[in-house]
Write a protein that holds these residues in place. Sequence first.
Motif: not given
Length: 123
Positions: A100-117
């Motif tokens: 819900r934060y900005g575009l700074g690409l700070v991983a700790d600010e991200y709430d939800y993650w996918g499993q990766g590809t």
Amino acid sequence: QVQLVESGGGSVQPGGSLRLSCVASGLTSDYYVIGWFRRAPGKEREGVSGISSSGGSTSYAASVSGRFTISRDSAKDTVYLQMNSLKPEDTAVYYCAATRYGLGLVADEYDYWGQGTQVTVSS
């Protein structure tokens, strides 16, 4: 329940292209930034690109600027990462994430993650 599902990874030769997709479901607000991150073996997680909820604003890491393009199709709840001119150093597991934060690409600010590809660039 929030779910992010990535697809589109694979193996490609240097100079080739891939398009990653991230389908997001269950996000309760329209005001979510979606970001792409990657983690290469033995390296720290790196922010790659982000896109605003409207799609009108984007951000890119210097290492991919000019080669990668992020976009989103809100009708499909999908964010894409078009990757061109791929290099061996782009090899990594790519994750999409929501914040819900900005575009700074700070991983700790991200709430939800996918499993990766997995993306592998090799000759």
